[in-house]
Design a protein around this motif. Structure first.
Motif, short mmCIF file in Angstrom:
data_model
loop_
_atom_site.label_atom_id
_atom_site.label_comp_id
_atom_site.label_asym_id
_atom_site.label_seq_id
_atom_site.Cartn_x
_atom_site.Cartn_y
_atom_site.Cartn_z
N THR A 1 29.93 116.04 -9.05
CA THR A 1 29.57 114.80 -9.75
C THR A 1 30.23 114.78 -11.13
O THR A 1 30.36 115.82 -11.78
CB THR A 1 28.04 114.74 -9.93
OG1 THR A 1 27.44 114.66 -8.63
CG2 THR A 1 27.61 113.50 -10.73
N SER B 1 33.02 112.52 -14.15
CA SER B 1 34.24 111.72 -14.28
C SER B 1 35.46 112.44 -13.69
O SER B 1 36.37 111.78 -13.16
CB SER B 1 34.48 111.38 -15.75
OG SER B 1 34.54 112.55 -16.53
N ASN C 1 35.17 112.02 -10.07
CA ASN C 1 35.53 110.63 -9.71
C ASN C 1 37.04 110.49 -9.56
O ASN C 1 37.53 109.78 -8.67
CB ASN C 1 35.00 109.65 -10.76
CG ASN C 1 33.48 109.55 -10.72
OD1 ASN C 1 32.85 110.00 -9.76
ND2 ASN C 1 32.89 108.98 -11.76
N ILE D 1 37.90 111.87 -6.18
CA ILE D 1 37.59 110.94 -5.09
C ILE D 1 38.67 109.85 -5.02
O ILE D 1 39.15 109.50 -3.94
CB ILE D 1 36.17 110.35 -5.26
CG1 ILE D 1 35.13 111.48 -5.18
CG2 ILE D 1 35.89 109.27 -4.22
CD1 ILE D 1 33.71 111.07 -5.57
N ASP D 2 39.08 109.35 -6.18
CA ASP D 2 40.17 108.35 -6.20
C ASP D 2 41.44 108.94 -5.59
O ASP D 2 42.14 108.30 -4.80
CB ASP D 2 40.48 107.92 -7.65
CG ASP D 2 39.33 107.11 -8.25
OD1 ASP D 2 38.45 106.67 -7.48
OD2 ASP D 2 39.32 106.93 -9.48
N GLY E 1 25.40 108.95 -6.94
CA GLY E 1 26.61 108.32 -7.47
C GLY E 1 27.86 108.73 -6.69
O GLY E 1 28.69 107.89 -6.32
N THR E 2 27.96 110.02 -6.41
CA THR E 2 29.11 110.52 -5.63
C THR E 2 29.07 109.99 -4.21
O THR E 2 30.10 109.63 -3.63
CB THR E 2 29.12 112.07 -5.67
OG1 THR E 2 29.46 112.47 -7.01
CG2 THR E 2 30.12 112.67 -4.70
N LYS F 1 27.99 107.15 -3.19
CA LYS F 1 28.46 105.75 -3.18
C LYS F 1 29.97 105.70 -3.25
O LYS F 1 30.62 104.92 -2.54
CB LYS F 1 27.88 105.01 -4.40
CG LYS F 1 26.45 104.61 -4.22
CD LYS F 1 25.98 103.72 -5.36
CE LYS F 1 24.48 103.48 -5.26
NZ LYS F 1 23.81 103.41 -6.54
N ARG F 2 30.57 106.54 -4.11
CA ARG F 2 32.03 106.52 -4.26
C ARG F 2 32.73 107.03 -2.99
O ARG F 2 33.78 106.53 -2.60
CB ARG F 2 32.45 107.38 -5.45
CG ARG F 2 32.19 106.67 -6.78
CD ARG F 2 32.52 107.56 -7.94
NE ARG F 2 32.31 106.83 -9.18
CZ ARG F 2 33.26 106.19 -9.85
NH1 ARG F 2 34.50 106.20 -9.43
NH2 ARG F 2 32.98 105.54 -10.98
N ALA G 1 32.64 104.39 -0.39
CA ALA G 1 33.56 103.29 -0.70
C ALA G 1 34.99 103.58 -0.26
O ALA G 1 35.77 102.66 -0.03
CB ALA G 1 33.52 103.01 -2.21
N ILE G 2 35.35 104.88 -0.14
CA ILE G 2 36.71 105.19 0.36
C ILE G 2 36.67 105.60 1.83
O ILE G 2 37.64 106.15 2.36
CB ILE G 2 37.45 106.25 -0.50
CG1 ILE G 2 36.71 107.60 -0.48
CG2 ILE G 2 37.66 105.76 -1.93
CD1 ILE G 2 37.58 108.76 -0.95
#
Ligand code: 5RP
Length: 221
Positions: A26, A28, A31, A34-35, A53-54, A56-57, A60-61
Protein backbone atom coordinates in the motif's frame (compact mmCIF):
# COMPACT_ATOMS: atom_id res chain seq x y z
CA UNK A 1 10.66 12.16 -5.52
CA UNK A 2 7.89 10.95 -7.82
CA UNK A 3 10.51 10.04 -10.48
CA UNK A 4 12.45 8.05 -7.89
CA UNK A 5 9.35 6.18 -6.72
CA UNK A 6 8.28 5.42 -10.28
CA UNK A 7 11.81 4.22 -11.15
CA UNK A 8 11.88 1.77 -8.22
CA UNK A 9 8.37 0.58 -9.08
CA UNK A 10 9.23 0.02 -12.75
CA UNK A 11 12.42 -1.88 -11.88
CA UNK A 12 10.34 -4.18 -9.65
CA UNK A 13 8.53 -5.49 -12.74
CA UNK A 14 11.63 -7.58 -13.59
CA UNK A 15 11.12 -9.51 -10.33
CA UNK A 16 7.51 -10.54 -11.02
CA UNK A 17 6.90 -13.83 -12.77
CA UNK A 18 4.26 -13.94 -15.49
CA UNK A 19 1.21 -15.94 -14.30
CA UNK A 20 2.17 -15.73 -10.61
CA UNK A 21 0.17 -14.57 -7.58
CA UNK A 22 1.62 -11.34 -6.26
CA UNK A 23 1.32 -9.84 -2.79
CA UNK A 24 0.79 -6.10 -3.17
CA UNK A 25 1.41 -3.48 -0.48
CA UNK A 26 0.00 0.00 0.00
CA UNK A 27 1.13 3.58 -0.63
CA UNK A 28 2.21 5.97 -3.34
CA UNK A 29 5.22 3.86 -4.43
CA UNK A 30 3.01 0.78 -4.71
CA UNK A 31 0.50 2.86 -6.68
CA UNK A 32 3.34 3.49 -9.19
CA UNK A 33 3.92 -0.28 -9.28
CA UNK A 34 0.24 -0.96 -10.00
CA UNK A 35 0.32 1.65 -12.80
CA UNK A 36 3.50 0.04 -14.19
CA UNK A 37 1.92 -3.44 -14.13
CA UNK A 38 -1.10 -2.05 -15.96
CA UNK A 39 1.06 -0.38 -18.63
CA UNK A 40 3.37 -3.40 -19.06
CA UNK A 41 0.65 -5.87 -20.00
CA UNK A 42 2.17 -8.35 -17.52
CA UNK A 43 -0.38 -11.06 -16.78
CA UNK A 44 -0.87 -12.29 -13.22
CA UNK A 45 -2.91 -15.21 -11.95
CA UNK A 46 -4.07 -12.75 -9.31
CA UNK A 47 -3.00 -10.63 -6.37
CA UNK A 48 -3.43 -10.46 -2.61
CA UNK A 49 -3.90 -6.83 -1.56
CA UNK A 50 -2.84 -5.27 1.74
CA UNK A 51 -5.58 -2.62 1.81
CA UNK A 52 -8.95 -1.67 0.42
CA UNK A 53 -7.24 1.15 -1.49
CA UNK A 54 -4.86 -1.26 -3.20
CA UNK A 55 -7.74 -3.65 -3.95
CA UNK A 56 -9.58 -0.88 -5.82
CA UNK A 57 -6.51 0.03 -7.90
CA UNK A 58 -5.77 -3.61 -8.77
CA UNK A 59 -9.38 -4.19 -9.78
CA UNK A 60 -9.25 -1.08 -11.99
CA UNK A 61 -6.41 -2.61 -14.06
CA UNK A 62 -8.22 -5.95 -14.33
CA UNK A 63 -6.25 -8.01 -11.81
CA UNK A 64 -8.17 -10.70 -9.92
CA UNK A 65 -8.13 -10.33 -6.15
CA UNK A 66 -7.40 -13.47 -4.18
CA UNK A 67 -7.93 -14.43 -0.54
CA UNK A 68 -4.71 -15.21 1.33
CA UNK A 69 -6.53 -18.10 3.02
CA UNK A 70 -6.79 -19.90 -0.30
CA UNK A 71 -3.47 -19.01 -1.96
CA UNK A 72 -0.99 -20.62 0.42
CA UNK A 73 2.51 -19.11 0.59
CA UNK A 74 3.11 -16.36 -1.97
CA UNK A 75 6.36 -16.29 -3.94
CA UNK A 76 6.68 -12.53 -3.80
CA UNK A 77 5.38 -9.55 -1.83
CA UNK A 78 6.19 -6.03 -3.01
CA UNK A 79 5.64 -3.02 -0.77
CA UNK A 80 7.06 0.38 0.12
CA UNK A 81 8.34 1.63 3.48
CA UNK A 82 8.60 4.80 5.52
CA UNK A 83 12.16 4.05 6.61
CA UNK A 84 14.71 1.29 6.02
CA UNK A 85 18.02 0.68 7.78
CA UNK A 86 21.04 -1.15 6.27
CA UNK A 87 19.78 -4.50 7.67
CA UNK A 88 16.53 -3.91 5.69
CA UNK A 89 14.53 -3.62 8.89
CA UNK A 90 11.67 -1.23 8.22
CA UNK A 91 9.21 1.23 9.65
CA UNK A 92 5.88 0.91 7.86
CA UNK A 93 2.31 2.03 8.43
CA UNK A 94 2.41 5.65 7.33
CA UNK A 95 -0.62 4.67 5.25
CA UNK A 96 -2.22 2.79 8.19
CA UNK A 97 -2.10 -0.58 6.38
CA UNK A 98 0.61 -2.09 8.60
CA UNK A 99 -1.28 -5.13 9.93
CA UNK A 100 -2.35 -6.55 6.59
CA UNK A 101 1.08 -5.64 5.21
CA UNK A 102 2.79 -7.60 7.97
CA UNK A 103 0.51 -10.60 7.43
CA UNK A 104 1.26 -10.75 3.70
CA UNK A 105 4.98 -10.16 4.23
CA UNK A 106 4.98 -13.05 6.71
CA UNK A 107 3.10 -15.28 4.28
CA UNK A 108 5.51 -14.61 1.38
CA UNK A 109 8.74 -16.37 0.48
CA UNK A 110 10.29 -13.07 -0.63
CA UNK A 111 9.62 -9.46 0.37
CA UNK A 112 10.90 -6.91 -2.11
CA UNK A 113 10.73 -3.39 -0.72
CA UNK A 114 10.58 -0.45 -3.15
CA UNK A 115 11.54 3.01 -1.96
CA UNK A 116 12.92 6.34 -3.03
CA UNK A 117 16.35 7.27 -1.69
CA UNK A 118 14.92 9.49 1.10
CA UNK A 119 13.70 6.39 2.97
CA UNK A 120 17.21 5.06 3.68
CA UNK A 121 18.45 5.81 7.22
CA UNK A 122 21.18 4.42 9.45
CA UNK A 123 18.97 4.15 12.55
CA UNK A 124 15.18 3.77 12.44
CA UNK A 125 12.96 6.19 14.35
CA UNK A 126 12.96 9.70 12.89
CA UNK A 127 9.67 8.68 11.25
CA UNK A 128 7.07 8.24 14.03
CA UNK A 129 6.46 4.54 14.58
CA UNK A 130 2.81 3.59 13.84
CA UNK A 131 1.02 1.16 16.16
CA UNK A 132 -2.42 -0.25 15.31
CA UNK A 133 -4.57 -0.55 18.44
CA UNK A 134 -8.06 -1.87 19.20
CA UNK A 135 -10.18 1.26 19.92
CA UNK A 136 -11.06 0.43 23.55
CA UNK A 137 -7.33 -0.01 24.35
CA UNK A 138 -6.28 3.36 22.93
CA UNK A 139 -5.56 5.21 26.21
CA UNK A 140 -4.16 2.18 28.04
CA UNK A 141 -1.85 1.29 25.14
CA UNK A 142 -0.70 4.91 24.92
CA UNK A 143 0.26 4.85 28.62
CA UNK A 144 2.16 1.58 28.13
CA UNK A 145 3.96 2.99 25.08
CA UNK A 146 4.92 6.05 27.10
CA UNK A 147 6.55 3.69 29.62
CA UNK A 148 8.60 2.16 26.78
CA UNK A 149 10.08 5.62 26.18
CA UNK A 150 8.19 7.29 23.31
CA UNK A 151 5.60 10.04 22.91
CA UNK A 152 2.50 8.39 21.41
CA UNK A 153 0.03 10.53 19.48
CA UNK A 154 -3.43 9.42 18.39
CA UNK A 155 -3.78 9.71 14.58
CA UNK A 156 -7.00 11.69 14.67
CA UNK A 157 -9.74 10.73 12.22
CA UNK A 158 -8.03 7.56 10.91
CA UNK A 159 -9.75 4.18 11.15
CA UNK A 160 -7.83 1.27 9.66
CA UNK A 161 -9.33 -1.25 7.23
CA UNK A 162 -9.62 -3.52 10.30
CA UNK A 163 -11.70 -0.99 12.24
CA UNK A 164 -8.89 0.01 14.60
CA UNK A 165 -6.99 3.23 15.44
CA UNK A 166 -3.36 4.28 15.04
CA UNK A 167 -0.98 5.65 17.66
CA UNK A 168 2.09 7.30 16.12
CA UNK A 169 5.09 6.98 18.45
CA UNK A 170 7.50 9.90 18.37
CA UNK A 171 11.06 9.91 19.72
CA UNK A 172 11.43 6.15 20.17
CA UNK A 173 15.02 5.01 20.63
CA UNK A 174 15.09 2.07 18.20
CA UNK A 175 18.56 0.73 19.01
CA UNK A 176 17.29 -2.87 18.85
CA UNK A 177 14.38 -3.11 16.40
CA UNK A 178 13.63 -6.81 16.99
CA UNK A 179 13.47 -6.36 20.76
CA UNK A 180 11.22 -3.32 20.44
CA UNK A 181 8.94 -5.15 17.99
CA UNK A 182 8.42 -7.89 20.59
CA UNK A 183 7.90 -5.37 23.42
CA UNK A 184 5.28 -3.28 21.60
CA UNK A 185 3.44 -6.31 20.28
CA UNK A 186 3.18 -7.63 23.86
CA UNK A 187 1.02 -4.69 25.00
CA UNK A 188 -2.61 -5.89 25.38
CA UNK A 189 -4.77 -4.21 22.76
CA UNK A 190 -1.94 -3.67 20.29
CA UNK A 191 -2.79 -5.39 17.02
CA UNK A 192 0.63 -4.82 15.55
CA UNK A 193 3.52 -2.37 15.45
CA UNK A 194 4.84 -0.95 12.19
CA UNK A 195 8.34 -2.26 12.87
CA UNK A 196 9.25 -4.91 10.32
CA UNK A 197 12.40 -6.33 11.92
CA UNK A 198 11.50 -9.93 12.83
CA UNK A 199 10.45 -10.22 9.19
CA UNK A 200 12.24 -7.44 7.35
CA UNK A 201 12.68 -7.09 3.60
CA UNK A 202 14.76 -9.62 1.66
CA UNK A 203 15.74 -7.08 -0.96
CA UNK A 204 15.45 -3.35 -1.46
CA UNK A 205 15.02 -1.50 -4.73
CA UNK A 206 16.01 2.13 -4.31
CA UNK A 207 14.93 4.71 -6.88
CA UNK A 208 16.94 7.89 -7.42
CA UNK A 209 15.80 11.29 -8.66
CA UNK A 210 17.72 10.81 -11.94
CA UNK A 211 15.64 7.67 -12.64
CA UNK A 212 18.42 5.20 -11.80
CA UNK A 213 17.82 2.33 -9.38
CA UNK A 214 19.95 0.11 -7.19
CA UNK A 215 19.16 -3.33 -5.81
CA UNK A 216 20.38 -4.20 -2.32
CA UNK A 217 19.85 -7.61 -0.77
CA UNK A 218 19.43 -8.26 2.94
CA UNK A 219 22.99 -9.55 3.20
CA UNK A 220 24.18 -6.14 1.98
CA UNK A 221 25.42 -7.51 -1.39
C1 5RP B 1 1.49 1.99 4.26
C2 5RP B 1 2.96 1.83 4.23
C3 5RP B 1 3.69 2.38 3.05
O1 5RP B 1 4.46 1.36 2.50
C4 5RP B 1 4.59 3.48 3.49
O2 5RP B 1 3.81 4.45 4.19
C5 5RP B 1 5.31 4.13 2.32
O3 5RP B 1 4.40 4.85 1.55
P1 5RP B 1 4.81 5.67 0.26
O4 5RP B 1 5.16 4.66 -0.78
O5 5RP B 1 3.57 6.46 -0.06
O6 5RP B 1 5.97 6.57 0.61
O7 5RP B 1 3.56 1.26 5.09
O8 5RP B 1 0.94 1.52 5.45
Amino acid sequence: MQTAKAAAAKAALDHIEEGSILGVGTGSTVNCLIDAIGESGLRLQGAVASSVGTEKRLKAIGIDLLDLNSTGTLDLYIDGADETNPALELIKGGGAALTREKIIAGASAKFLCIVDKSKQVNVLGAFPLPVEVIPMARSFAARELLKLGCDPEYRDGVITDNGNVILDCYRFNIANPKELEHAVNAIPGVVTVGLFALRGADALLVGHDDGNTELIDAQGG
